[in-house]
Motif scaffolding. Sequence first.
Motif, mmCIF file in Angstrom:
data_model
loop_
_atom_site.group_PDB
_atom_site.id
_atom_site.type_symbol
_atom_site.label_atom_id
_atom_site.label_comp_id
_atom_site.label_asym_id
_atom_site.label_seq_id
_atom_site.Cartn_x
_atom_site.Cartn_y
_atom_site.Cartn_z
ATOM 1 N N LYS A 1 0.821 -1.218 0.000
ATOM 2 C CA LYS A 1 0.000 0.000 0.000
ATOM 3 C C LYS A 1 0.851 1.262 0.000
ATOM 4 C CE LYS A 1 -3.871 -2.345 0.398
ATOM 5 N NZ LYS A 1 -4.162 -3.118 -0.767
ATOM 6 N N ASN A 2 1.832 1.284 -0.913
ATOM 7 C CA ASN A 2 2.640 2.487 -1.039
ATOM 8 C C ASN A 2 3.095 2.675 -2.486
ATOM 9 O OD1 ASN A 2 4.549 0.332 -0.819
ATOM 10 N ND2 ASN A 2 6.133 1.799 -0.314
ATOM 11 N N ALA A 3 3.478 3.903 -2.776
ATOM 12 C CA ALA A 3 3.935 4.263 -4.117
ATOM 13 C C ALA A 3 5.425 3.982 -4.254
ATOM 14 C CB ALA A 3 3.652 5.736 -4.390
ATOM 15 N N LEU A 4 5.773 3.462 -5.405
ATOM 16 C CA LEU A 4 7.170 3.275 -5.776
ATOM 17 C C LEU A 4 7.448 4.285 -6.881
ATOM 18 C CD1 LEU A 4 7.016 -0.608 -6.102
ATOM 19 C CD2 LEU A 4 7.752 0.711 -4.107
ATOM 20 N N ARG A 5 8.553 5.008 -6.773
ATOM 21 C CA ARG A 5 8.796 6.099 -7.724
ATOM 22 C C ARG A 5 10.218 6.055 -8.249
ATOM 23 N NH1 ARG A 5 5.732 10.171 -8.474
ATOM 24 N NH2 ARG A 5 7.485 11.559 -8.788
ATOM 25 N N ILE A 6 10.339 6.468 -9.491
ATOM 26 C CA ILE A 6 11.642 6.723 -10.100
ATOM 27 C C ILE A 6 11.533 8.106 -10.741
ATOM 28 C CG2 ILE A 6 13.320 6.050 -11.848
ATOM 29 C CD1 ILE A 6 12.261 3.176 -11.609
ATOM 30 N N ASP A 7 12.331 9.036 -10.264
ATOM 31 C CA ASP A 7 12.400 10.388 -10.823
ATOM 32 C C ASP A 7 13.836 10.592 -11.303
ATOM 33 O OD1 ASP A 7 9.763 10.885 -9.967
ATOM 34 O OD2 ASP A 7 10.462 11.555 -8.016
ATOM 35 N N LEU A 8 13.994 10.793 -12.586
ATOM 36 C CA LEU A 8 15.326 10.991 -13.152
ATOM 37 C C LEU A 8 15.320 12.183 -14.088
ATOM 38 C CD1 LEU A 8 16.237 7.324 -14.196
ATOM 39 C CD2 LEU A 8 17.105 8.572 -12.213
ATOM 40 N N TRP A 9 16.447 12.860 -14.158
ATOM 41 C CA TRP A 9 16.634 13.914 -15.140
ATOM 42 C C TRP A 9 18.111 13.949 -15.501
ATOM 43 C CZ3 TRP A 9 15.115 14.473 -10.158
ATOM 44 C CH2 TRP A 9 15.997 15.090 -9.277
ATOM 45 N N THR A 10 18.378 14.365 -16.733
ATOM 46 C CA THR A 10 19.758 14.441 -17.181
ATOM 47 C C THR A 10 20.423 15.666 -16.581
ATOM 48 O OG1 THR A 10 19.153 15.671 -19.161
ATOM 49 C CG2 THR A 10 19.245 13.264 -19.357
ATOM 50 N N LYS A 11 21.734 15.605 -16.521
ATOM 51 C CA LYS A 11 22.457 16.719 -15.901
ATOM 52 C C LYS A 11 22.367 17.996 -16.711
ATOM 53 C CE LYS A 11 26.874 14.714 -17.369
ATOM 54 N NZ LYS A 11 28.137 14.208 -16.817
ATOM 55 N N ASP A 12 21.941 17.900 -17.967
ATOM 56 C CA ASP A 12 21.791 19.118 -18.760
ATOM 57 C C ASP A 12 20.323 19.532 -18.923
ATOM 58 O OD1 ASP A 12 21.112 17.030 -20.461
ATOM 59 O OD2 ASP A 12 22.092 17.896 -22.209
ATOM 60 N N MET A 13 19.445 19.007 -18.067
ATOM 61 C CA MET A 13 18.038 19.426 -18.087
ATOM 62 C C MET A 13 17.968 20.865 -17.590
ATOM 63 S SD MET A 13 14.789 18.670 -18.421
ATOM 64 C CE MET A 13 13.156 19.050 -17.827
ATOM 65 N N PRO A 14 17.497 21.799 -18.409
ATOM 66 C CA PRO A 14 17.416 23.199 -17.983
ATOM 67 C C PRO A 14 16.397 23.389 -16.855
ATOM 68 C CG PRO A 14 17.262 23.010 -20.379
ATOM 69 C CD PRO A 14 17.134 21.628 -19.814
ATOM 70 N N VAL A 15 16.730 24.222 -15.901
ATOM 71 C CA VAL A 15 15.859 24.462 -14.752
ATOM 72 C C VAL A 15 14.512 25.031 -15.198
ATOM 73 C CG1 VAL A 15 15.577 25.808 -12.633
ATOM 74 C CG2 VAL A 15 17.761 24.703 -13.123
ATOM 75 N N ASP A 16 14.508 25.939 -16.168
ATOM 76 C CA ASP A 16 13.243 26.516 -16.606
ATOM 77 C C ASP A 16 12.339 25.442 -17.233
ATOM 78 O OD1 ASP A 16 15.071 26.412 -18.775
ATOM 79 O OD2 ASP A 16 13.970 27.949 -19.865
ATOM 80 N N GLU A 17 12.926 24.478 -17.935
ATOM 81 C CA GLU A 17 12.135 23.377 -18.485
ATOM 82 C C GLU A 17 11.659 22.428 -17.382
ATOM 83 O OE1 GLU A 17 13.935 21.442 -21.864
ATOM 84 O OE2 GLU A 17 14.391 23.369 -22.810
ATOM 85 N N MET A 18 12.474 22.250 -16.337
ATOM 86 C CA MET A 18 12.069 21.396 -15.212
ATOM 87 C C MET A 18 10.846 21.987 -14.516
ATOM 88 S SD MET A 18 12.546 18.602 -13.517
ATOM 89 C CE MET A 18 14.193 17.939 -13.543
#
Length: 109
Positions: free
Chosen positions: A49-66
Amino acid sequence: MKTAEIKVTVELDENNVPENILWESTDSTNKEAVPVKSMMLALWDQSYKNALRIDLWTKDMPVDEMKVFFYQTLMTMGDSFLRATGETNIIEDLRDYCAHFAEKMEISK
């Protein structure tokens, strides 16, 4: 019964930081892996009864796009929640929060 497979490939640098994220689906008309800069995957573990999560982003992901990515993710989560539960009252609150989030993050819609 139909089966589809979603494949995510993460290319890491020497410090295990994502450099590239590619995804593909056997059910897609596009047969090539598609590069993306960020991903969020949430799964429900019914046994615990819990959520499993994977959150990934590349090191060149722009902050404004995030910021836009988070805003759009929050909005679409609200749409999904509404379709899944029919709870209209709380969705209005979530959409109000999303508008507040967009304003604070200076995101133009």
